[in-house]
Write a protein that holds these residues in place. Structure first.
Motif, short mmCIF file in Angstrom:
data_model
loop_
_atom_site.label_atom_id
_atom_site.label_comp_id
_atom_site.label_asym_id
_atom_site.label_seq_id
_atom_site.Cartn_x
_atom_site.Cartn_y
_atom_site.Cartn_z
N THR A 89 0.83 -1.21 0.00
CA THR A 89 0.00 0.00 0.00
C THR A 89 0.86 1.26 0.00
O THR A 89 0.62 2.20 -0.76
CB THR A 89 -0.94 0.00 1.22
N ALA A 90 1.90 1.27 0.86
CA ALA A 90 2.78 2.45 0.93
C ALA A 90 3.48 2.68 -0.41
O ALA A 90 3.65 3.82 -0.84
CB ALA A 90 3.80 2.26 2.05
N MET A 91 3.86 1.58 -1.08
CA MET A 91 4.56 1.72 -2.36
C MET A 91 3.62 2.25 -3.45
O MET A 91 4.00 3.09 -4.26
CB MET A 91 5.14 0.36 -2.78
N VAL A 92 2.37 1.77 -3.43
CA VAL A 92 1.37 2.24 -4.40
C VAL A 92 1.10 3.73 -4.19
O VAL A 92 0.95 4.50 -5.14
CB VAL A 92 0.07 1.41 -4.28
N MET A 93 1.07 4.15 -2.91
CA MET A 93 0.79 5.55 -2.58
C MET A 93 1.89 6.50 -3.06
O MET A 93 1.65 7.71 -3.21
CB MET A 93 0.58 5.72 -1.07
N THR A 94 3.10 5.99 -3.27
CA THR A 94 4.20 6.87 -3.71
C THR A 94 4.12 7.21 -5.20
O THR A 94 4.75 8.18 -5.64
CB THR A 94 5.58 6.23 -3.46
N VAL A 95 3.37 6.42 -5.96
CA VAL A 95 3.41 6.53 -7.43
C VAL A 95 3.17 7.95 -7.92
O VAL A 95 3.97 8.50 -8.67
CB VAL A 95 2.40 5.54 -8.08
N GLY A 96 2.08 8.58 -7.48
CA GLY A 96 1.76 9.91 -7.97
C GLY A 96 2.63 11.01 -7.38
O GLY A 96 2.58 12.15 -7.83
N HIS A 97 3.42 10.68 -6.36
CA HIS A 97 4.19 11.71 -5.65
C HIS A 97 5.70 11.55 -5.86
O HIS A 97 6.47 12.29 -5.26
CB HIS A 97 3.89 11.65 -4.15
N ALA A 98 6.08 10.58 -6.68
CA ALA A 98 7.50 10.27 -6.82
C ALA A 98 8.31 11.48 -7.28
O ALA A 98 9.35 11.81 -6.70
CB ALA A 98 7.69 9.10 -7.78
N ARG A 99 7.81 12.19 -8.30
CA ARG A 99 8.60 13.29 -8.86
C ARG A 99 8.67 14.48 -7.90
O ARG A 99 9.74 15.01 -7.63
CB ARG A 99 8.04 13.70 -10.22
N SER A 100 7.52 14.86 -7.36
CA SER A 100 7.49 16.05 -6.50
C SER A 100 8.29 15.85 -5.21
O SER A 100 8.82 16.79 -4.65
CB SER A 100 6.04 16.41 -6.15
N GLN A 101 8.38 14.60 -4.76
CA GLN A 101 9.09 14.34 -3.50
C GLN A 101 10.50 13.80 -3.73
O GLN A 101 11.13 13.28 -2.80
CB GLN A 101 8.29 13.32 -2.66
#
Length: 480
Positions: A89-101
């Motif tokens: 779940t935590a890995m899936v949640m990073t998908v849309g935020h990978a670039r900004s973070q």
């Protein structure tokens, strides 16, 4: 070790072998494909964790492997499945935020897979040495992940604080283990329990027990070893904080349960006093310190300290009902935390950039009713209000404490819950009764999925709690 024993050991630890080989393969893919491979490696890492989880559910055997260093039993299987769900779940949640973070690097998912491997080995550790090695595998990966955004001073500071305090806790844990080995002559959990039953306890062993519990309390961020938690939660990128708050806590709590119930079972009166003190201190600090927090990630840090205190109420009982309560508590806590962090990740301004102030949630019910409704359910559940899942989590651990005649502990737990309800309800009041200052950007699909499923689980737990309770009871029966 003969070939036959090695083969049977590999069969019992197949999910761990899958993760270890998979992590090495993903590293190769990332190295040879370059920075562009981050999305591919993340997708493959999620698939790898799912394969390990499916194998655990369908083919998970029982027994002892690698000469007693590794154990596979219903408790290990239950907690490993929780850990894998948390990591996926935590890995899936990073998908849309990978670039900004600044997380769009192929090393990030590989480090999460390695940390998850360490957690799974921790849950199955049946020996002080294997416990320490698996703990360090998990910790080293997490130190790097906390500081992965090198352009952010806060992230670097968080990683450094976590590393320094983590090294201190590892030293305390090792010192305690060396004392336990010195006074019992064994490192295996069953052998330590047999030695304690035969020879009784000595002062040196009690010192060793205190140091071991201090080292493990750091990993679940229980008071007085909680110092790192608020700073690391606030400083690390939010997707990393979501990962920290869920799976590692489940694994560390499983490890703590196994070591006190199996290895130190003959000296239950000694460790029970320590666990009761840590539990009371965590509940009280978690409840009172969160009241003044204005940053939602810091608030969730103190909330998690408090929740670890509630989970330890169940462990204090030292009974089957207590262990069942802890297993259920960790499942429900993980779902509530991941659902809340999905909402926190969705707190993005239209102009770009995440916001973390609690006051930024003002008027959310008018700008994003779905997210406000889910976050309200999560807050009510974290506060322990019936008939939501959080109420049942607290009910089972408090009942276990009452059955063990720990009345004062249960009363303090209930009073702490009342105090804690204030800061959860304050967020609900902000969302529904205050005027909106600004509107958040559109919520990505994967976050909607996470907080939607978490919301359904928490709200509908009263309907699906039976089978989950039976699974937790089967896990607890491992030790009794």
């Amino acid at each position: 070790m003969t070939a036959e024993i090695l083969l049977s050991s590999l069969q019992l630890s197949t999910p761990e072998v899958i993760l270890a080989l998979g992590a090495l393969a993903l590293l190769m893919i990332g190295v040879f494909s370059g920075e562009r491979s981050a999305t591919t490696v993340t997708g493959l890492a999620v698939a790898l964790l799912i394969i390990a989880g499916v194998w655990l559910v369908l083919r998970g055997g029982e027994g002892v492997a690698y000469g007693g260093a590794f154990v596979s039993d219903p408790f290990a299987r239950f907690m490993k499945i929780l850990t894998l769900i948390g990591s996926i779940t935590a890995m899936v949640m990073t998908v849309g935020h990978a670039r900004s973070q600044q997380l769009d690097r192929f090393e990030f998912p590989v480090l999460l897979v390695l940390a998850t491997l360490g957690m799974m080995l921790m849950i199955s550790a049946n020996d002080l040495i294997s416990l320490y090695l698996s703990l360090e595998l998990q910790s080293l990966a997490l130190y790097v992940v906390a500081a992965i955004n090198r352009d952010s001073v806060r992230s670097t500071e968080a990683g450094l604080k976590y590393f320094v305090l983590g090294a201190l806790s590892s030293g305390m844990l090792l010192y305690g283990m060396s004392l336990v080995y010195g006074f019992t002559g064994h490192t295996g959990f069953q052998e330590i329990a047999s030695a304690l039953s035969a020879d009784g306890r000595s002062l040196g062993l009690v010192f060793g027990l205190v140091f071991v519990l201090a080292g493990l309390a750091f990993k679940i961020s229980a008071v007085p070893f909680h110092m790192w938690t608020p700073d690391v939660y606030e400083g690390a990128p939010t997707p990393v904080t979501a990962f920290f708050a869920a799976a590692p806590k489940v694994a560390a709590m499983a490890m703590l349960v196994r070591i006190v119930i199996e290895a130190f079972e003959p000296v239950v009166a000694d460790w029970q006093q320590i666990i009761v003190f840590i539990s009371i201190a965590s509940m009280l600090l978690g409840s009172f310190a969160a009241i003044g927090q204005r940053n939602i990630k810091r608030l969730m840090a103190y909330s998690s300290i408090g929740h670890m205190g509630y989970a330890l109420v169940g462990l204090s009982a030292g009974s089957m009902a207590g262990v069942r309560g802890v297993a259920l508590y960790m499942l429900i806590y993980m779902v509530m935390t991941l659902g809340t962090f999905a909402c926190i990740l969705a707190m993005r301004r239209r102009e770009g950039g995440n916001v973390e102030a609690v006051d930024d949630l003002a008027g959310l019910s008018t700008t994003n009713p779905f997210m406000a409704s889910v976050l309200t359910v999560m807050m009510f559940s974290l506060a322990g209000i019936p008939p939501l899942a959080g109420f049942f989590a607290k009910y089972f651990v408090f009942m276990a404490a009452i059955e063990a005649h720990l009345y004062a502990l249960a009363i303090i737990g209930v009073l702490s819950s009342v105090v804690g309800a204030y800061y959860y309800l304050r967020i609900v009041k902000l969302m529904w009764f205050d005027a909106a200052t600004d509107e958040f950007a559109r919520t990505p699909g994967e976050l909607k999925l996470v907080f939607g499923v978490a919301g359904l689980f928490v709200a509908g737990y009263v309907l699906i709690g039976g089978p989950i309770g039976e699974a937790a009871e089967a896990a607890a029966r491992t030790f009794f």
